[in-house]
Design a protein around this motif. Sequence first.
Motif, mmCIF file in Angstrom:
data_model
loop_
_atom_site.group_PDB
_atom_site.id
_atom_site.type_symbol
_atom_site.label_atom_id
_atom_site.label_comp_id
_atom_site.label_asym_id
_atom_site.label_seq_id
_atom_site.Cartn_x
_atom_site.Cartn_y
_atom_site.Cartn_z
ATOM 1 N N GLN A 203 44.607 23.252 20.186
ATOM 2 C CA GLN A 203 43.481 22.325 20.226
ATOM 3 C C GLN A 203 42.537 22.774 21.328
ATOM 4 O OE1 GLN A 203 43.378 19.101 18.492
ATOM 5 N NE2 GLN A 203 45.100 19.860 17.317
ATOM 6 N N VAL A 204 41.276 22.419 21.187
ATOM 7 C CA VAL A 204 40.356 22.680 22.291
ATOM 8 C C VAL A 204 39.552 21.433 22.621
ATOM 9 C CG1 VAL A 204 40.089 25.171 21.924
ATOM 10 C CG2 VAL A 204 38.570 23.591 20.746
ATOM 11 N N VAL A 205 39.239 21.319 23.901
ATOM 12 C CA VAL A 205 38.299 20.321 24.398
ATOM 13 C C VAL A 205 37.260 21.142 25.145
ATOM 14 C CG1 VAL A 205 37.976 18.406 26.010
ATOM 15 C CG2 VAL A 205 40.050 18.516 24.604
ATOM 16 N N ILE A 206 36.010 21.119 24.682
ATOM 17 C CA ILE A 206 34.985 21.952 25.307
ATOM 18 C C ILE A 206 34.033 21.081 26.105
ATOM 19 C CG2 ILE A 206 33.153 23.647 24.927
ATOM 20 C CD1 ILE A 206 34.471 24.483 22.375
ATOM 21 N N LEU A 207 33.832 21.478 27.345
ATOM 22 C CA LEU A 207 32.992 20.729 28.284
ATOM 23 C C LEU A 207 31.748 21.520 28.612
ATOM 24 C CD1 LEU A 207 34.739 19.473 31.521
ATOM 25 C CD2 LEU A 207 33.782 18.148 29.668
ATOM 26 N N ARG A 208 30.661 20.827 28.820
ATOM 27 C CA ARG A 208 29.478 21.479 29.365
ATOM 28 C C ARG A 208 28.770 20.470 30.235
ATOM 29 N NH1 ARG A 208 24.447 21.049 27.431
ATOM 30 N NH2 ARG A 208 22.988 22.386 28.515
ATOM 31 N N ARG A 209 28.491 20.845 31.465
ATOM 32 C CA ARG A 209 27.818 19.956 32.409
ATOM 33 C C ARG A 209 28.466 18.576 32.437
ATOM 34 N NH1 ARG A 209 21.979 20.388 33.646
ATOM 35 N NH2 ARG A 209 22.021 22.436 34.567
ATOM 36 N N GLY A 210 29.771 18.589 32.475
ATOM 37 C CA GLY A 210 30.522 17.348 32.615
ATOM 38 C C GLY A 210 30.663 16.525 31.349
ATOM 39 N N GLY A 216 38.740 19.390 19.028
ATOM 40 C CA GLY A 216 39.336 19.545 17.710
ATOM 41 C C GLY A 216 40.356 20.649 17.706
ATOM 42 N N SER A 217 40.929 20.889 16.521
ATOM 43 C CA SER A 217 41.912 21.963 16.437
ATOM 44 C C SER A 217 41.180 23.291 16.382
ATOM 45 C CB SER A 217 42.797 21.795 15.203
ATOM 46 O OG SER A 217 42.066 22.156 14.054
ATOM 47 N N LEU A 218 41.856 24.313 16.869
ATOM 48 C CA LEU A 218 41.253 25.632 16.881
ATOM 49 C C LEU A 218 40.914 26.047 15.445
ATOM 50 C CD1 LEU A 218 40.537 27.780 18.956
ATOM 51 C CD2 LEU A 218 42.713 28.860 18.478
ATOM 52 N N ALA A 219 41.831 25.771 14.524
ATOM 53 C CA ALA A 219 41.622 26.161 13.127
ATOM 54 C C ALA A 219 40.354 25.508 12.579
ATOM 55 C CB ALA A 219 42.829 25.772 12.297
#
Length: 307
Positions: A203-210, A216-219
């Motif tokens: 899974q990933v959680v992507i952050l930008r400027r807080g 979601g899942s990588l797939a």
Amino acid sequence: MSVYIGPAIEAAGLNKTFGDVKAVDDLTFSVERGTITGFLGPNGAGKTTTLRMLLGLVAPDGGSATIGGRRYVDLPEPGKVVGAALEATGFHPARSGLSHLRVYCTVSGYPLARADEVLDDVGLGPAKRRAVGGYSLGMRQRLALAAALLGDPEVLILDEPANGLDPEGIVWMRRFLRRYADSGRTVLVSSHVLTEMQQLVDQVVILRRGRLVRQGSLAELSSGPPWALVKTPEVERLLAALGEGVADLRVERLAPDALRIELAAAHIGRVAVDARVELHELTPGRDDLEQAFFELTTEHESEREPA
Ligand SMILES: Nc1ncnc2c1ncn2[C@@H]1O[C@H](COP(=O)(O)OP(=O)(O)O)[C@@H](O)[C@H]1O
Ligand SMILES: [Mg+2]
């Protein structure tokens, strides 16, 4: 006693400001049990601050951060619930890895032999009596991981653990964390380098400027139709050739001579050769996740104040 069955980690509406810097901005995400979740974002995105709030080391200005449904400070035996290796761990250079971990064992009430066990687990057994000052950065990363493992926790939180690891070390870390998660436990691992994480996380959680950009899942995030960037002085001829027999050709015009075309680059190249269309550039699109990460990283750069 109630049994908690929710997500392993939850952040809800988290906020943290330092001076005029909004380090974490209304951040909400969750981490499911048994997964390895990558916490991704460029430097300065707010990853470390978020992890420190999860671990009760920084007080949020607002919102909540819980592990196993409770705030860190409310965990009766925190070491058994969560182990963490954050950036900048203060190991004393003159003391050995073993002596460091024995101190932690004493403080937390674990048997001293537990120090030797976790050092073996991370492959530092042969080096455990050497002074930490002589350890490579990769060895210090392993020592920090060993310290996180002392309480045999359900959840591991690792801040940029791949920093300083050579490719072999990264492969080792990958296998180690996979085994850990396969036993039903949970890993949250931060990185500003997507390529280190792509082979590792579910899974990933992507952050930008807080702020949360995507979760979601990588797939799920990596899938998507192929596409390519094309530069040609003969845009109309190329499109005519590509459009033959295609019902719905998706094209975005980026400049008079530049297109983003939703077709595989190899196909576009073949058609261009057959139709004798001159190409000045043909670049396969990165998959969706890589593209998203690339865009948010470069946007971040361009938003920087000029020096
Ligand atoms: N203790 C602090 N005092 C002041 N500013 C801080 C502090 N900690 C973090 N920041 C700022 O908050 C932002 C997010 O930092 P951080 O959480 O370390 O991001 P990341 O770990 O994603 O690189 C940055 O702009 C950073 O300079
Ligand atoms: Mg950081």
